[in-house]
Structures are given as C-alpha cells and as structure tokens.
Design a protein around this motif. Structure first.
Motif, PDB file in Angstrom:
ATOM      1  N   ASN A 186       4.624  18.692  59.898  1.00  0.00           N
ATOM      2  CA  ASN A 186       3.815  17.623  59.961  1.00  0.00           C
ATOM      3  C   ASN A 186       4.486  16.540  59.101  1.00  0.00           C
ATOM      4  OD1 ASN A 186       2.197  18.525  61.815  1.00  0.00           O
ATOM      5  ND2 ASN A 186       0.339  18.672  60.273  1.00  0.00           N
ATOM      6  N   VAL A 187       4.192  15.273  59.480  1.00  0.00           N
ATOM      7  CA  VAL A 187       4.537  14.120  58.657  1.00  0.00           C
ATOM      8  C   VAL A 187       3.432  12.844  59.078  1.00  0.00           C
ATOM      9  CG1 VAL A 187       6.275  12.399  58.212  1.00  0.00           C
ATOM     10  CG2 VAL A 187       7.014  14.666  58.694  1.00  0.00           C
ATOM     11  N   ALA A 188       3.290  12.207  58.218  1.00  0.00           N
ATOM     12  CA  ALA A 188       2.292  10.961  58.339  1.00  0.00           C
ATOM     13  C   ALA A 188       2.774   9.819  57.878  1.00  0.00           C
ATOM     14  CB  ALA A 188       0.795  11.116  58.094  1.00  0.00           C
ATOM     15  N   GLU A 189       2.926   8.470  58.287  1.00  0.00           N
ATOM     16  CA  GLU A 189       3.287   7.337  57.565  1.00  0.00           C
ATOM     17  C   GLU A 189       2.121   6.247  57.369  1.00  0.00           C
ATOM     18  OE1 GLU A 189       7.945   5.842  58.251  1.00  0.00           O
ATOM     19  OE2 GLU A 189       6.729   7.013  59.928  1.00  0.00           O
ATOM     20  N   LEU A 190       2.143   5.644  56.302  1.00  0.00           N
ATOM     21  CA  LEU A 190       1.001   5.099  55.944  1.00  0.00           C
ATOM     22  C   LEU A 190       1.422   3.768  55.187  1.00  0.00           C
ATOM     23  CD1 LEU A 190      -1.445   7.615  54.830  1.00  0.00           C
ATOM     24  CD2 LEU A 190      -1.738   6.488  56.799  1.00  0.00           C
TER      25      LEU A 190
ATOM     26  N   MET B 177       8.216   7.456  49.763  1.00  0.00           N
ATOM     27  CA  MET B 177       7.907   5.870  49.598  1.00  0.00           C
ATOM     28  C   MET B 177       9.264   5.285  50.293  1.00  0.00           C
ATOM     29  SD  MET B 177       7.066   3.403  46.511  1.00  0.00           S
ATOM     30  CE  MET B 177       5.600   4.503  46.058  1.00  0.00           C
ATOM     31  N   ASN B 178       9.175   4.160  51.070  1.00  0.00           N
ATOM     32  CA  ASN B 178      10.011   3.458  51.381  1.00  0.00           C
ATOM     33  C   ASN B 178       9.791   2.030  51.069  1.00  0.00           C
ATOM     34  OD1 ASN B 178      11.781   1.573  52.849  1.00  0.00           O
ATOM     35  ND2 ASN B 178      12.172   3.150  54.577  1.00  0.00           N
ATOM     36  N   GLU B 179      10.406   1.665  49.879  1.00  0.00           N
ATOM     37  CA  GLU B 179       9.793   0.376  49.212  1.00  0.00           C
ATOM     38  C   GLU B 179      10.292  -0.689  50.152  1.00  0.00           C
ATOM     39  OE1 GLU B 179      11.331   0.094  45.366  1.00  0.00           O
ATOM     40  OE2 GLU B 179      10.159   1.810  44.414  1.00  0.00           O
TER      41      GLU B 179
ATOM     42  N   GLN C 295      16.938  12.531  56.309  1.00  0.00           N
ATOM     43  CA  GLN C 295      16.719  11.305  55.506  1.00  0.00           C
ATOM     44  C   GLN C 295      16.411  10.115  56.534  1.00  0.00           C
ATOM     45  OE1 GLN C 295      20.197  10.475  53.197  1.00  0.00           O
ATOM     46  NE2 GLN C 295      20.697  12.617  53.081  1.00  0.00           N
ATOM     47  N   THR C 296      15.144   9.437  56.026  1.00  0.00           N
ATOM     48  CA  THR C 296      14.893   7.978  56.884  1.00  0.00           C
ATOM     49  C   THR C 296      14.465   7.079  56.092  1.00  0.00           C
ATOM     50  OG1 THR C 296      12.474   9.069  56.562  1.00  0.00           O
ATOM     51  CG2 THR C 296      13.869   9.488  58.595  1.00  0.00           C
ATOM     52  N   GLY C 297      15.356   7.176  54.484  1.00  0.00           N
ATOM     53  CA  GLY C 297      14.863   6.339  53.634  1.00  0.00           C
ATOM     54  C   GLY C 297      13.797   6.047  52.787  1.00  0.00           C
ATOM     55  N   TYR C 298      13.181   7.349  52.616  1.00  0.00           N
ATOM     56  CA  TYR C 298      12.005   7.655  51.980  1.00  0.00           C
ATOM     57  C   TYR C 298      12.374   8.451  50.704  1.00  0.00           C
ATOM     58  CZ  TYR C 298       9.208   5.993  55.568  1.00  0.00           C
ATOM     59  OH  TYR C 298       8.549   5.039  56.484  1.00  0.00           O
TER      60      TYR C 298
ATOM     61  N   ILE D  37       5.323   6.338  62.124  1.00  0.00           N
ATOM     62  CA  ILE D  37       6.125   5.173  62.750  1.00  0.00           C
ATOM     63  C   ILE D  37       7.491   5.973  62.834  1.00  0.00           C
ATOM     64  CG2 ILE D  37       7.095   2.920  62.612  1.00  0.00           C
ATOM     65  CD1 ILE D  37       4.439   2.325  60.813  1.00  0.00           C
ATOM     66  N   ARG D  38       8.247   5.722  64.051  1.00  0.00           N
ATOM     67  CA  ARG D  38       9.273   6.326  64.306  1.00  0.00           C
ATOM     68  C   ARG D  38      10.399   5.445  63.673  1.00  0.00           C
ATOM     69  NH1 ARG D  38      10.717  10.150  67.913  1.00  0.00           N
ATOM     70  NH2 ARG D  38       8.648   9.991  69.168  1.00  0.00           N
ATOM     71  N   ALA D  39      11.423   6.144  62.642  1.00  0.00           N
ATOM     72  CA  ALA D  39      12.373   5.201  62.285  1.00  0.00           C
ATOM     73  C   ALA D  39      13.539   5.204  63.246  1.00  0.00           C
ATOM     74  CB  ALA D  39      13.086   6.187  61.028  1.00  0.00           C
TER      75      ALA D  39
END
Length: 381
Positions: A3-7, A159-161, A134-137, A188-190
């Motif tokens: 599971n993963v969630a993006e906010l 976190m992806n700043e 790895q997706t930049g977080y 959100i799909r990277a």
C-alpha cells in the motif's frame, strides 16, 4: 502485500481542543475494530490506504493533508499504549522513527515474541522504500504495528520537496520483500520510478547479485566507462549490442539523484557473499545513490534493465468520511464540538454493549454505504 498513498504537504497544527477529542474517538474506534475484526483484522485495515485515510477523516483531520499520516498514527500509538487491546505501535515521525528497534524489542517481549525478526523486517521495509523502490521521496516517518499473535503492519511516509507531495507506504504480513512486496499503491503515478522489487525485475536482481560478487575495481571501471560514453567519448574497445541511447538512460537515473558507488559496500558484499537481494539491501552503506549506479551498469553493460513502473492501484478518496465531524481546516465544514462530543458519547455507550446489541450501528453502516456526497463540497484544504 502492499500500500502507498500520496498527499500534498501541509503546515499548521491540531488545536488542543480538537486533539483531546481525537484521542477519545481514536480509542473508541480501535476498541470497536478489534472487537469486530480482531487484532489481525485491524492491522489488515490500517494497511489499506483507503481505510486508513477514512479513519483519518473520521477523527477530523484534513482529507488531503500530508499531516494525516503523522497525526493519525500518533493518535493510534497513544491510544494503544494506554489500552491493552493486543496490539501496539513502535516508531513514528523523525526522531521517534529511530527508536523503532528498541520499542519493538519491548513490545515483542511483552507479547512473548522473538523481537529480532521484527527488527530486521523494520529495517528491510525502510530499505525497500528508500533504496529498492525510488520515486524521489525521502522517508521521514516509520511506524511498526505488532500484535500479540505476531501479525504486523508498517505505515511509513516519504517527502518529495520538489513536487510538494508526501507518499505513504503500507505493509502487512509480507513474506517476500523483494517481489511486489506492498499491499496496494494509492496516489499520483510517478513518471520515473526505479522499481527493483517488481515481479518484472527478477532477472535484474539475479544479474545484480552476480555483479556484486565481482571485484569492486571492475564495477567501478564499467561505471566510469558509461559516464565517459555519455559525455561523448568512445573507448578503444566498446561493444554496443543493441540500439540504446546511453545519455537518455543516464539522465533517467540522474533525475532521481546522484550516482555514486560506495566502495566499502561493494567490498562488504563480495566478502560476505550475499546470497539474495534481501541481504544485499540490508548491507551497511548500500544507499540510493549506490543502487542507482549499480542499476545503470546492469542495464547498459549487462542488458538487464530494472522495472520503471510505479505500481499505483488505488485513488486516495474516502472523502465522505469527513462528514462525520467535519475537517480541521473547515472542509467540508468546520468541526463542531457539540457534534463531536455527542459522537464520542454514543460510541462510549456502544462499547459497553455486547456484540449482539450492536445491530443498530451495522444497519446504519449498510444504509450509508452507498451515500454520495455533493461533489462541489470536495475542495483542497
């Protein structure tokens, strides 16, 4: 299972009057959930990002805030530390996450379990979501939930700043950590995701393990050759077995960060004779930049690319649960203290009843299951 969630990232804080009520409601929901589903059922639901987000909305946190993870997990940890429900939480945000091993040891011993497998699991899931996927977080929150039967779940957030987004990763009772190990992915799909734990990366993992058994000097030489080629140089002997643009491939890796080989990590890998991908990931010194560099070599020199697919499978959208008490930032409406207190009072009485006397609440749940909220009221906080 995964599971993963993006906010989006949010600032601010929870006012004291609301935090006090959140703690009461969190405790009551946990008691009812354990009574209804057992501790394993609770962990399974918390490892679903939609259920977790619904829980967050129910207690009055913003429906689309990055703070939903840290606040909600904090409330759950606090409630479970005070109630003996057969499940507890280790870790948390920032500095608290570094206390996970010692807290896990205490929890496991409290339940008569061997703590070492769970401490290893904690390290491994953090390595997977930092290094192998790895997706930049950058991870800044890690919480490990363990029950008295040995079932576990992990909720961690990165976190992806640059993108101003937070991504949440959920795990539950995973048996294999290196082949599609999460329970679902929501967010959100990277566009670019270095995914070395995809089922499509089995051959990549095998090739990588073969490479790290080589002398570090050989790996470094191949890495430097690739960088030279990308700058326009051509070695005297260069075999190009397929039509590939080295510059494009290199730039893809560099978009995720620097590429650097940790010589000591490579030496450790060779000396220890790592037998599988889990052992390699747990190796001290094997960080994101080293894995990127190794993956580049595997892809260009050995023609075995990793997967570049971000496994998003669920949207994060249990918005209707914000209608329980409202939202901290006034979406869809401000939290009303009187309504909140009435809900807490009702649930306190419900907890005192036996399971057979809870027919009313189950009927209400069935009635409201298909209720649709007004779309125009759903707006960013």
């Amino acid at each position: 299972m995964r599971n993963v969630a993006e906010l989006p990232l949010h600032g601010g804080h929870v006012p004291a009057w609301l935090a006090q009520r959140m703690r009461k409601l969190t405790k009551l929901v946990l008691i009812l959930a354990v009574d209804e589903y057992g501790t394993k059922g609770l962990l399974e639901r918390l490892s679903d990002p939609i259920w977790f987000q619904a829980f967050n909305n129910l207690i009055g946190m913003d429906w689309d805030s990055s703070g939903s993870t840290t606040v909600t997990v904090g409330m759950i940890k606090d409630a479970l530390s005070k109630e003996e429900l057969g499940v507890k939480v280790a870790g948390g945000k920032g500095r608290a996450s570094r206390k996970t091993p010692e807290e896990l040891r205490a929890i496991a011993e409290h339940y008569g379990l061997d703590p070492e497998p769970y401490i290893r699991t904690s390290r491994l899931v953090a390595k997977v979501d930092t290094v192998a996927f790895q997706t930049g977080y950058q991870l800044y929150h890690h919480a490990f939930l363990l029950d008295e039967e040995g079932n576990w779940a992990v909720i961690q957030q990165g976190m992806n700043e640059r993108a101003k987004l937070a991504r949440r990763y959920h795990w539950f009772n995973t048996e294999t950590f290196t082949i599609d190990p999460h329970k679902a992915i929501a967010g959100i799909r990277a566009k670019i995701a270095l995914n070395t734990v995809s089922k499509d990366s089995r051959e990549f993992q095998k090739t990588l393990l073969d490479i790290v058994s080589e002398r570090p000097e050989k790996i470094e030489r191949e890495f430097e050759t690739i960088k030279a080629i990308a700058k326009g140089y051509r070695p005297l002997v260069y075999y190009r077995p397929r039509n590939v643009d080295e510059v494009t491939v290199l730039r893809r890796y560099e978009s995720l960060g620097k590429l650097e080989l940790n010589r000591k990590a490579l030496e450790f890998a060779r000396e220890l004779g790592v037998r599988n991908y889990e052992e390699l990931l747990l190796l001290k010194g094997l960080g994101p930049s080293t894995l990127r560099a190794l993956s580049l070599v595997v892809e260009l020199v050995y023609e075995t690319p990793p997967s570049w697919r971000d496994r998003v499978t669920h949207p994060v959208d249990p918005f209707k649960f914000t209608y329980a008490v409202g939202g901290k930032d006034r979406v869809p409406f401000p939290v009303e203290k009187r309504t909140y207190d009435e809900l807490v009072s009702f649930l306190e009485k419900l907890v005192e009843k036996n399971r057979d006397e809870r027919t009313l609440i189950r009927n209400v749940a069935r009635i409201t299951k298909n209720w649709k909220f007004p779309e125009e009221e759903k707006r960013p906080t």
